[in-house]
Motif scaffolding. Structure first.
Motif, PDB file in Angstrom:
ATOM      1  N   SER A 193       0.826  -1.204   0.000  1.00 17.10           N
ATOM      2  CA  SER A 193       0.000   0.000   0.000  1.00 17.10           C
ATOM      3  C   SER A 193       0.858   1.251   0.000  1.00 17.10           C
ATOM      4  N   PHE A 194       1.985   1.180   0.717  1.00 17.84           N
ATOM      5  CA  PHE A 194       2.831   2.355   0.860  1.00 17.84           C
ATOM      6  C   PHE A 194       3.595   2.645  -0.424  1.00 17.84           C
ATOM      7  N   ASN A 195       4.243   1.641  -0.943  1.00 10.76           N
ATOM      8  CA  ASN A 195       4.964   1.844  -2.195  1.00 10.76           C
ATOM      9  C   ASN A 195       5.100   0.514  -2.909  1.00 10.76           C
ATOM     10  N   ARG A 196       4.278   0.364  -3.905  1.00 12.44           N
ATOM     11  CA  ARG A 196       4.157  -0.934  -4.539  1.00 12.44           C
ATOM     12  C   ARG A 196       5.465  -1.403  -5.172  1.00 12.44           C
ATOM     13  N   GLU A 197       6.113  -0.455  -5.861  1.00 16.09           N
ATOM     14  CA  GLU A 197       7.315  -0.850  -6.592  1.00 16.09           C
ATOM     15  C   GLU A 197       8.421  -1.300  -5.637  1.00 16.09           C
ATOM     16  N   SER A 198       8.619  -0.501  -4.572  1.00 23.16           N
ATOM     17  CA  SER A 198       9.646  -0.866  -3.598  1.00 23.16           C
ATOM     18  C   SER A 198       9.327  -2.204  -2.959  1.00 23.16           C
ATOM     19  N   ALA A 199       8.032  -2.413  -2.671  1.00 22.05           N
ATOM     20  CA  ALA A 199       7.641  -3.675  -2.056  1.00 22.05           C
ATOM     21  C   ALA A 199       7.984  -4.840  -2.969  1.00 22.05           C
ATOM     22  N   GLU A 200       7.692  -4.652  -4.266  1.00 23.68           N
ATOM     23  CA  GLU A 200       8.001  -5.735  -5.207  1.00 23.68           C
ATOM     24  C   GLU A 200       9.498  -5.972  -5.293  1.00 23.68           C
ATOM     25  N   LEU A 201      10.279  -4.879  -5.229  1.00 20.30           N
ATOM     26  CA  LEU A 201      11.739  -5.022  -5.316  1.00 20.30           C
ATOM     27  C   LEU A 201      12.285  -5.766  -4.110  1.00 20.30           C
ATOM     28  N   SER A 202      11.567  -5.670  -2.971  1.00 18.78           N
ATOM     29  CA  SER A 202      12.069  -6.423  -1.829  1.00 18.78           C
ATOM     30  C   SER A 202      11.419  -7.805  -1.744  1.00 18.78           C
ATOM     31  N   GLY A 203      10.874  -8.257  -2.842  1.00 21.50           N
ATOM     32  CA  GLY A 203      10.476  -9.655  -2.922  1.00 21.50           C
ATOM     33  C   GLY A 203       9.048  -9.953  -2.522  1.00 21.50           C
ATOM     34  N   ILE A 204       8.236  -8.905  -2.323  1.00 23.44           N
ATOM     35  CA  ILE A 204       6.837  -9.164  -1.962  1.00 23.44           C
ATOM     36  C   ILE A 204       6.028  -9.395  -3.225  1.00 23.44           C
ATOM     37  N   ARG A 205       5.193 -10.421  -3.206  1.00 22.74           N
ATOM     38  CA  ARG A 205       4.315 -10.650  -4.353  1.00 22.74           C
ATOM     39  C   ARG A 205       3.115  -9.731  -4.212  1.00 22.74           C
ATOM     40  N   SER A 206       3.176  -8.591  -4.892  1.00 28.13           N
ATOM     41  CA  SER A 206       2.168  -7.561  -4.631  1.00 28.13           C
ATOM     42  C   SER A 206       0.786  -8.021  -5.059  1.00 28.13           C
ATOM     43  N   ALA A 207       0.680  -8.715  -6.197  1.00 27.30           N
ATOM     44  CA  ALA A 207      -0.649  -9.090  -6.699  1.00 27.30           C
ATOM     45  C   ALA A 207      -1.358  -9.967  -5.684  1.00 27.30           C
ATOM     46  N   ARG A 208      -0.644 -10.977  -5.177  1.00 31.34           N
ATOM     47  CA  ARG A 208      -1.258 -11.878  -4.217  1.00 31.34           C
ATOM     48  C   ARG A 208      -1.633 -11.112  -2.938  1.00 31.34           C
ATOM     49  N   THR A 209      -0.784 -10.189  -2.531  1.00 34.30           N
ATOM     50  CA  THR A 209      -1.065  -9.407  -1.330  1.00 34.30           C
ATOM     51  C   THR A 209      -2.339  -8.583  -1.506  1.00 34.30           C
ATOM     52  N   LEU A 210      -2.462  -7.969  -2.695  1.00 28.97           N
ATOM     53  CA  LEU A 210      -3.643  -7.139  -2.929  1.00 28.97           C
ATOM     54  C   LEU A 210      -4.911  -7.981  -2.953  1.00 28.97           C
ATOM     55  N   MET A 211      -4.766  -9.230  -3.425  1.00 28.75           N
ATOM     56  CA  MET A 211      -5.929 -10.105  -3.440  1.00 28.75           C
ATOM     57  C   MET A 211      -6.445 -10.303  -2.009  1.00 28.75           C
ATOM     58  N   TRP A 212      -5.520 -10.419  -1.054  1.00 29.98           N
ATOM     59  CA  TRP A 212      -5.937 -10.569   0.340  1.00 29.98           C
ATOM     60  C   TRP A 212      -6.671  -9.334   0.825  1.00 29.98           C
ATOM     61  N   GLY A 213      -6.280  -8.161   0.315  1.00 30.24           N
ATOM     62  CA  GLY A 213      -7.025  -6.949   0.644  1.00 30.24           C
ATOM     63  C   GLY A 213      -8.477  -7.051   0.212  1.00 30.24           C
ATOM     64  N   TRP A 214      -8.689  -7.579  -0.990  1.00 27.66           N
ATOM     65  CA  TRP A 214     -10.063  -7.750  -1.485  1.00 27.66           C
ATOM     66  C   TRP A 214     -10.816  -8.761  -0.647  1.00 27.66           C
ATOM     67  N   VAL A 215     -10.116  -9.816  -0.234  1.00 25.93           N
ATOM     68  CA  VAL A 215     -10.764 -10.828   0.603  1.00 25.93           C
ATOM     69  C   VAL A 215     -11.256 -10.186   1.900  1.00 25.93           C
ATOM     70  N   LEU A 216     -10.374  -9.424   2.549  1.00 28.51           N
ATOM     71  CA  LEU A 216     -10.744  -8.753   3.807  1.00 28.51           C
ATOM     72  C   LEU A 216     -11.899  -7.794   3.595  1.00 28.51           C
ATOM     73  N   ALA A 217     -11.781  -6.976   2.549  1.00 24.96           N
ATOM     74  CA  ALA A 217     -12.804  -5.957   2.301  1.00 24.96           C
ATOM     75  C   ALA A 217     -14.153  -6.613   2.049  1.00 24.96           C
ATOM     76  N   SER A 218     -14.165  -7.687   1.265  1.00 24.30           N
ATOM     77  CA  SER A 218     -15.442  -8.330   0.965  1.00 24.30           C
ATOM     78  C   SER A 218     -16.044  -8.952   2.210  1.00 24.30           C
ATOM     79  N   ALA A 219     -15.185  -9.491   3.093  1.00 22.31           N
ATOM     80  CA  ALA A 219     -15.703 -10.047   4.335  1.00 22.31           C
ATOM     81  C   ALA A 219     -16.345  -8.940   5.182  1.00 22.31           C
ATOM     82  N   LEU A 220     -15.660  -7.808   5.282  1.00 25.23           N
ATOM     83  CA  LEU A 220     -16.210  -6.678   6.050  1.00 25.23           C
ATOM     84  C   LEU A 220     -17.543  -6.219   5.456  1.00 25.23           C
ATOM     85  N   GLY A 221     -17.580  -6.149   4.122  1.00 28.22           N
ATOM     86  CA  GLY A 221     -18.812  -5.740   3.452  1.00 28.22           C
ATOM     87  C   GLY A 221     -19.939  -6.709   3.764  1.00 28.22           C
TER      88      GLY A 221
END
Lengths: 315, 387
Positions: A193-221
């Protein structure tokens, strides 16, 4: 009843709605913060989950779409299990939606993103109406909801359902805070969320991480929709106004601030009850108007809201 | 609307007349022109010719479309019953509302998800002027457009500060708030159940007295108004204000530097587009003397948006195409839904007989395939083949 007591009663009456708006606003904020997207379809996705819960509660009632499918997996369920299962299913559906629709288009224009969420909005709205009809339906509450189920505080009645809604919301907030602050996945989510590109450069799989955001949001909804359906009635357009309130709450609190979403939810919930009570012209029908006005004023005067980060625009 | 869509030449003082076509046609020369000075000598002639060639390339399709449209305009009333004639005309009139969405969203770059509100305002104002004030129909129709346009300018005020996705949010909120709001103003809107209009457009006696000839008379009025409005919009988008509109859309800072007044341009765009939508609403009252908030749920505004996007933003013919698709899809949908005995497939057909589902899915699919809308897809393909 004197004016002070009346005010206290009105504040108590506003509590359930505040919790509903806060949880839907939180869902909107999670997605906005991580992807910069305003999910206009959030309310409709939530409505769909509420109907899933309804089917799981009702089981194989005649003429109920999906009833036989629900019966095949053991419906009717008790209330808690049905709503829980619907929240889980809604969360999975949110993750799938991100994977299928939003991930491939993550570099698309703002207009394309709006179009996609509007497409989802229309599609889900139509499915809900066609499958389950427009007639309002009774939806049970998770909490004791008889006429006598209230706490007497200085003469004002605090209903158990309102307490239950807030216990639910606070529990969700605790889980969310734990996930974001104490787990590796949460750390990754904050990094993306803070900086996608930097996160990806440090080895975070951003797409999968964002999917979890959708999972959380949909549960809250889905939780918001279940609370809303049990506090009024379950009907296809039930989340339309709630969406405006939730967006107003999120905007007021700052679109990228989870804390702001909760504070905004409380303020908007209170204003929805108090403004019509003290300004007779507004009336209950029109109580959504103040929310829209708040949204516009915040966006014009202070787009960052109360707790959001100031957006800097480079020209 | 990415940064590379910088359109036709910047608006200059005295730069009148047609300087190219709709925005989408004018896109191709820009990247070439930006290619650098060292290419200019080799490709110079090409750059100058590019807009003309692009326009010529689209003309066969354009002629085909215009031909089909002309055939439809004549054949539709002749082959319709009185009821069908009214329904088809109602559909045709919505071209104006879709064009209204197109004007703010496609030409102005201000996403509007709430144009159903302006259609409704046009309906109510025309009903009020014709029935309650007893004004002549020509004035009443104009009143519908003017009231919608005026309120459009008011709604446009936040758009001076709020942009992009946030403006989409505010307009969606407006679409949702409108129904409860209109129930409040009972005298004007008829409240929950709507109002009948105690005045009707009556054809002169020499025109015939059957329901069909009444319908034909109203149809001709609508055709006249729609054609006139399309022509006016055509003039507008090719004029200096129209180019200012697109310049503000593509880069408001640069436009301001070139002397475009951002405030008036944005407000005028919103007002003009709301007036178009209001005109559509006014003509609905001409066709059927009834107006109700029931006809304008928020989903209707979203379907208008979907129609504008599917047809193609930034193109007048795109809006016509969008409405044509909407009607063709509705016909195909009910045709498919009437097929029975295919089991699960006919159930699926039944589901898609609802335009919200059809348009929702189409909007998602088409955003994937043609991110710039249908009309631009057709134009783009033609141009590529030609190059």
């Amino acid at each position: 009843m004197d004016a002070g007591l009346l005010l206290l009663q009105r504040i108590f009456d506003a509590l359930t709605n505040s919790a509903i708006y806060a949880s839907l606003a939180l869902a909107l904020v999670i997605i906005y913060r991580s992807t910069g997207l305003l999910n206009f379809a959030q309310g409709e996705m939530a409505t769909f989950s509420a109907y899933v819960a309804f089917v799981l509660l009702a089981g194989a009632a005649p003429g109920l779409t999906g009833g036989s499918l629900a019966a095949a997996i053991g419906a009717p369920y008790p209330t808690v299990a049905a709503i829980g299962a619907a929240v889980v299913l809604g969360a999975i559906a949110g993750g799938v939606t991100e994977r299928l629709v939003f991930r491939p288009l993550r570099h698309a224009s703002e207009l394309a993103m709006v179009s996609i969420t509007i497409g989802l909005f229309l599609g889900i709205n139509s499915l809900v109406e066609q499958w389950w009809g427009t007639a309002p339906r009774q939806f049970p509450s998770l909490f004791p909801d008889a006429a006598s189920d209230y706490l007497d505080i200085a003469g004002a009645r605090l209903r158990h359902t309102a307490i239950g809604a807030w216990v639910t919301l606070l529990a969700l907030l605790a889980v969310l805070a734990w996930l974001l602050q104490r787990t590796r996945g949460g750390l990754a989510f904050r990094a993306v969320s803070f900086n996608r590109e930097s996160a990806e450069l440090s080895g975070i799989r951003s797409a999968r991480t964002l999917m979890w955001g959708w999972v959380l949001a949909s549960a809250l909804g889905a939780v918001a929709a279940a609370l809303s359906a049990s506090s009024v009635l379950l009907e296809p357009k039930m989340m339309l106004r709630v969406l405006v309130y939730a967006f107003a709450a999120a905007t007021l609190g700052g679109l990228d601030s989870p804390r702001g979403a909760v504070v905004g939810g409380v303020v908007i919930g209170l204003s929805q009850t108090l403004v019509p009570a003290y300004i007779p012209f507004i009336g209950f029908e029109l109580s959504v108007l103040p929310a829209l006005v708040v949204m516009v004023i915040v966006l014009v005067v202070r787009p960052a809201g109360l707790f959001g980060t100031q957006r800097l625009e480079r020209v | 609307m990415s940064d590379d869509d910088w359109p036709t030449p910047m608006p200059r003082r005295g730069d009148v007349g047609r300087s190219g076509d709709d925005a989408i046609f004018a896109v191709s020369p820009a990247p070439q022109a930006a290619g650098g000075a060292h290419q200019a000598s080799a490709a110079g002639g090409q750059i100058l010719e590019a807009p003309r060639r692009a326009r010529r390339a689209t003309s066969p399709l354009g002629w085909l479309g215009a031909g089909l449209l002309a055939v439809w305009l004549v054949a539709m009333p002749l082959t319709s019953t009185a009821t069908q004639l009214v329904q088809n005309t109602q559909a045709m009139v919505m071209v104006l509302a879709v064009l209204g969405v197109n004007l703010t969203t496609g030409y102005g770059g201000m996403i509007s998800l709430g144009h159903g509100v302006f259609v409704a305002l046009g309906s109510f104002a025309t009903a009020y002027a014709a029935a309650d004030l007893g004004l002549p129909w020509a004035v009443s129709i104009l009143a519908g457009a003017v009231l919608a346009g005026t309120l459009g300018a008011v709604v446009g005020l936040p758009a001076l500060r709020i942009k992009g996705i946030y403006l989409a949010l505010v307009t969606l909120g407006l679409a949702i708030v409108f129904q409860p709001l209109s129930k409040r103003f009972t005298a004007f809107t008829g409240g929950v159940s709507g109002r009948t209009v105690d005045a009707e457009v009556i054809a002169p006696t020499w025109f015939g007295t059957s329901r069909w000839s009444q319908g034909l008379y109203r149809y001709l009025i609508c055709v006249a108004v729609v054609v006139m409005a399309l022509w006016l919009v055509r003039q507008l988008v090719d004029s200096r204000p129209g180019r200012a509109m697109r310049a503000v859309r593509d880069d408001d800072t640069a436009a301001a530097v070139y002397g475009v007044n951002l405030t008036t341009t944005r407000l005028a765009t919103f007002a003009a587009s709301a007036a178009l939508a209001g005109l559509a609403g006014a003509l609905q009252v001409v066709l059927l003397p009834f107006a109700s908030q029931e006809s304008f749920p928020p989903q209707e505004s979203l379907v208008l948006y979907a129609t504008a996007v599917l047809g193609g933003l930034g193109s007048i013919w795109g809006s016509v195409l969008g409405v044509a698709i909407r009607e063709a899809a509705a016909a195909a949908g009910s045709g498919l839904a009437s097929i029975d005995g295919l089991g699960a497939i006919s159930e699926l057909f039944d589901l898609f007989d609802d335009e919200r589902l059809l348009f929702g899915v189409a909007l998602i699919v088409l955003t994937f395939v043609f991110p710039r809308g249908l009309a631009s897809a057709i134009v783009g393909r033609t141009r590529r083949r030609d190059a």
